[in-house]
Enzyme design. Structure first.
Site, short mmCIF file in Angstrom:
data_model
loop_
_atom_site.label_atom_id
_atom_site.label_comp_id
_atom_site.label_asym_id
_atom_site.label_seq_id
_atom_site.Cartn_x
_atom_site.Cartn_y
_atom_site.Cartn_z
N GLN A 33 -18.70 12.92 18.49
CA GLN A 33 -17.27 12.95 18.20
C GLN A 33 -16.99 12.18 16.91
OE1 GLN A 33 -14.08 10.56 20.03
NE2 GLN A 33 -13.33 12.48 20.91
N TYR A 83 -5.19 8.38 16.80
CA TYR A 83 -5.99 8.10 15.62
C TYR A 83 -5.54 8.98 14.45
CZ TYR A 83 -8.48 5.38 19.03
OH TYR A 83 -8.76 4.46 20.00
N ARG A 122 -10.62 17.82 19.75
CA ARG A 122 -9.94 17.26 20.92
C ARG A 122 -8.52 16.90 20.54
NH1 ARG A 122 -10.30 11.99 24.74
NH2 ARG A 122 -10.68 13.07 26.70
N GLY A 163 -14.66 10.95 32.42
CA GLY A 163 -15.07 9.76 31.70
C GLY A 163 -15.68 8.72 32.60
#
Length: 357
Positions: free
Chosen positions: A98, A179, A226, A310
Site C-alpha cells: 500500500q 491522508y 482504497r 484487520g
C-alpha cells in the site's frame, strides 16, 4: 461463509480465497524506512489469506507521517521488501504494497528531512501526533504548488515501480483515512483555486492522475485503490457533495481497469450501493469492527467480491483455518499495535501451536 473459501481472479492473479488482510500500520521499520527484521515472518505467517495488503508505505521523504513506517523508494527499502515478498510467496500468498502519502498528517520530527508537511492547502488537521518528543500538535503544512502536485504523482509512479522490483504482486493506492489523496477531496483540507481545487472534477483530479500514472508504470491489473467515503478522521469533511464526488471519482477510476477497489465502509449504505453499481471490477469491502458472526455476509450477498479484515488477522495468523473450523479467535492486544518487538506481532499462537502445548 463457504463462498469466502472459493478462489477468485483479481487483476492478473488467481487468489486462493476471498479473504484479505487489511492494511495496518505497525511502526516497526528502521528509521531509514527499511522494513524491520521481523516483518517477513509477520507477513508470511498470514499468507493463508487470499491477499495481503501491506501496512501504509511512503513513496517519498515527504510522504512519511508516523515514526518508523516503511518506505519503498530507496535501494535499501527494496532489499527489505524483497525479504517480505519472498517469504509470502514461499507460503503461497500474494501481497500488494500500500502506497501511503500522509500529506498534512505528519510532523517534521517524524520525517527524514524534518521539513514541514505538504498538503493541498496550508490548513492544519487540528489533531495531535506521536513524535520522538511525545504527543505534539500537528503544525500547519505547506501547500504544494501545481508543479509539486505533478511531481508527487511521479513519486507515486516511481514507488510503484520500486514495489514491483521488490517482488510485490501489485500496489494499493491509499486514498482513504485522511491522508494526502483524501485531503484533496475534502473542502476542509483543500481550498485551492488551481486545477486541483474547487469543483468535484478538480478535487478528484489528483487521485485519478496517481492511479493513471501507476497503471501506466506497472499495469492496471497490478494497480488498486482504497477509499473511505465520509470519514471524519484527521479533520476531514467532504461536505455536501460527498455522494456526487464519489460517484464521479469511482466512475472515472472504473475506466482504468484497475485490479480492485477497496472500500473502508463507515455505514453509508446508499452510497455503497451506488459504488457497487458504478464499479464494474472487483470490489473489496472492509467494515471496521465487524463481528465474527457476520464474516462472509457481504461475499454471500454479492455486496462485495472479497472481504478485508484487520485486527482479527493481526491476532490470528491462521485466520482462514480458524474460520473454516469454527475455532476460537485470539483477541488482539492493543499494546502491541504500534512499535515494539515480536510481542503481539509475530508471537500470536496458532491452532497448531496450541495443540502441541
Amino acid at each position: 461463509m463457504s463462498k469466502l473459501f472459493d478462489s477468485i481472479r483479481v487483476g492478473r492473479y488467481t487468489l486462493q480465497n476471498r479473504l484479505v488482510m487489511a492494511p495496518m500500520t505497525r511502526s516497526r521499520a528502521q528509521y531509514d524506512g527499511t522494513p524491520g527484521d521481523l516483518a517477513a515472518r509477520y507477513y508470511a505467517q498470514r499468507a493463508g489469506v487470499g491477499l495481503i495488503v501491506s501496512e501504509g508505505t511512503q513513496p517519498s521523504d515527504d510522504g512519511q507521517g508516523y515514526l518508523t513506517t516503511p518506505g519503498i523508494y530507496t535501494d535499501a527499502h527494496v532489499a527489505g521488501w524483497k525479504k517480505i515478498t519472498s517469504a509470502v510467496h514461499d507460503k503461497g500468498g500474494r501481497i500488494f504494497i500500500q502506497l501511503m502519502h500522509a500529506g498534512r498528517m505528519s510532523h517534521p520530527d517524524n520525517t527524514p528531512h524534518h521539513r514541514p508537511a505538504v498538503a493541498p492547502s496550508a490548513i492544519a488537521p487540528g489533531v495531535g501526533m506521536f513524535t520522538t518528543g511525545g504527543m505534539q500538535d500537528i503544525p500547519v503544512p505547506r501547500a504544494l504548488s501545481s508543479d509539486e502536485v505533478r511531481r508527487t504523482v511521479a513519486d507515486f509512479a516511481f514507488a510503484a515501480r520500486r514495489a514491483v522490483e521488490s517482488g510485490a504482486d501489485g500496489v494499493e493506492i491509499h486514498g482513504a483515512n485522511a491522508y494526502l489523496i483524501q485531503q484533496f477531496f475534502a473542502p476542509s483540507a483543500n481550498t485551492r483555486t488551481d486545477e486541483y481545487g474547487g469543483s468535484i472534477e478538480n478535487r478528484a483530479r489528483f487521485a485519478i492522475e496517481v492511479a493513471t500514472a501507476i497503471a501506466g508504470e506497472i499495469g492496471a491489473d497490478r494497480t488498486a485503490i482504497r477509499l473511505s467515503p465520509g470519514t471524519a478522521m484527521g479533520g476531514i469533511d467532504e461536505g455536501a457533495e460527498l455522494h456526487a464526488l464519489y460517484r464521479y471519482l469511482v466512475a472515472e477510476l472504473d475506466k482504468l481497469g484497475l485490479a480492485y477497489l477497496h472500500i473502508m465502509h463507515l455505514g453509508d449504505e446508499p452510497l455503497l450501493a451506488e459504488i457497487r453499481k458504478l464499479w464494474t471490477g472487483t470490489l473489496i469491502l472492509n467494515r471496521p469492527g465487524r463481528p465474527r458472526e457476520q464474516v462472509g455476509a457481504d461475499a454471500a450477498s454479492g455486496t462485495a467480491d472479497l472481504e478485508a479484515y484487520g485486527a482479527m488477522v493481526l491476532a490470528n495468523p491462521d485466520f482462514v483455518e480458524r474460520l473454516k473450523t469454527n475455532a476460537p479467535m485470539n483477541e488482539p492486544q492493543r499494546e502491541g499495535f504500534f512499535g515494539g518487538t515480536e510481542k503481539f506481532y509475530t508471537d500470536y499462537p496458532t491452532l497448531a501451536l496450541s495443540a502441541t502445548e
